[in-house]
Write an enzyme that holds these catalytic residues in place. Structure first.
Site, PDB file in Angstrom:
ATOM      1  CE  LYS A  47       3.876  -2.700   0.235  1.00  0.00           C
ATOM      2  NZ  LYS A  47       3.210  -1.519   0.861  1.00  0.00           N
ATOM      3  N   GLY A  51       4.865  -7.321  -0.530  1.00  0.00           N
ATOM      4  CA  GLY A  51       4.206  -7.362   0.764  1.00  0.00           C
ATOM      5  C   GLY A  51       2.995  -6.450   0.833  1.00  0.00           C
ATOM      6  CG  ASP A  89      -1.003   4.631   0.960  1.00  0.00           C
ATOM      7  OD1 ASP A  89      -1.315   3.808   0.082  1.00  0.00           O
ATOM      8  OD2 ASP A  89      -1.810   5.067   1.802  1.00  0.00           O
ATOM      9  CB  VAL A  90       6.275   4.004   0.840  1.00  0.00           C
ATOM     10  CG1 VAL A  90       6.021   4.518   2.244  1.00  0.00           C
ATOM     11  CG2 VAL A  90       6.412   2.479   0.822  1.00  0.00           C
ATOM     12  CB  VAL A 130       5.192   2.916  -8.018  1.00  0.00           C
ATOM     13  CG1 VAL A 130       6.105   3.696  -8.962  1.00  0.00           C
ATOM     14  CG2 VAL A 130       3.787   3.498  -8.051  1.00  0.00           C
ATOM     15  CE  LYS A 175      -0.273  -6.253  -2.310  1.00  0.00           C
ATOM     16  NZ  LYS A 175       0.649  -5.170  -1.939  1.00  0.00           N
ATOM     17  NE  ARG A 195      10.961  14.854  -5.258  1.00  0.00           N
ATOM     18  CZ  ARG A 195      11.825  15.814  -5.544  1.00  0.00           C
ATOM     19  NH1 ARG A 195      12.742  15.624  -6.484  1.00  0.00           N
ATOM     20  NH2 ARG A 195      11.800  16.962  -4.896  1.00  0.00           N
ATOM     21  N   GLY A 255       1.461  -3.218   3.272  1.00  0.00           N
ATOM     22  CA  GLY A 255       1.811  -2.288   4.342  1.00  0.00           C
ATOM     23  C   GLY A 255       3.307  -2.249   4.593  1.00  0.00           C
TER      24      GLY A 255
END
EC number: 6.3.3.3
Length: 226
Positions: free
Chosen positions: A16, A117, A13-14, A18, A38, A177, A119
């Protein structure tokens, strides 16, 4: 231009996907034939067309080489959990040879393959192994996505150290962000610029999902041209 590279995240959830969409947009604008891959995805759904993952669907839509869903995402797991847990629950064995054959096929059909990737860097795909082992086998250069939030500096530096320890090259990083209220944003970016062992490819501002279109303008691809 390299023919394939891996998108790693400092955590789940950082952003990737996007960042991957933004990079694909930028590559498309250069006139390149792009494919997205993926290899492993958890938290997928079956909506009548087989089990599919939303991230893989988004990537498939942005890449400009037309591919069957299964070519983009060979392992779509239902459970929203670590891949090794989801795979065990579904009696699935993630076979690296399947991943490698899929990647080789996409390379033949495109100029560049973006491999995203699941996670973080050391995400397990079985009780004994991690997806990073396959990335090592393929010798893929890495783009690291950093979700800008409290704690991201340590996560970013530790992840970069792990990638380099595995003998892989980090060719760039992207700041995403994820929280519009994050304080000291400029200071965080400056520290990352000083500490990351690769150039910054871009900063993606916080935006609602409905506005996440034409994001290639946030990405600078010079590092990928080497």
């Amino acid at each position: 231009m390299i023919d394939a590279f891996f998108i790693a995240g400092t955590d789940t959830d950082v952003g990737k996907t996007v960042a991957s969409k933004a990079i694909l947009d930028a590559l498309n604008m250069k006139g390149l034939r792009t494919a997205a891959y993926k290899p492993v995805a958890a938290g997928s759904e079956d909506k009548g067309e087989g089990v599919q993952n939303s991230d893989a669907i988004h990537l498939r839509a942005v890449a400009n080489v037309e591919l069957r869903y299964e070519e983009v995402n060979p392992y779509a797991l239902l459970m929203p959990a670590s891949p090794h847990i989801a795979a065990e629950a579904e009696n699935v064995v993630i076979d690296y040879s399947v991943l490698s054959e899929g990647l080789a096929s996409l390379k033949e059909k495109s100029d560049v393959v973006l491999v995203e990737g699941a996670g973080g860097w050391r995400v397990p795909v079985s009780k004994d192994d991690c997806l990073s082992t396959w990335v090592q086998q393929e010798k893929l250069p890495v783009v690291l996505v950093v979700g800008i939030k409290l704690g991201c500096l340590s996560h970013a530096m530790l992840t970069a150290e792990a990638i380099q320890h595995d003998g892989l090259e980090i060719i760039g990083w992207v700041a995403n962000r994820v929280n519009p209220g994050t304080e000291n944003y400029a200071e965080i970016i400056k520290m990352l610029e000083d500490k990351m062992p690769a150039p910054k490819l871009g900063e993606i501002p916080y935006m609602p999902s409905v506005k996440r279109k034409n994001m290639g303008k946030y990405i600078h691809l010079e590092a990928l041209d080497n």
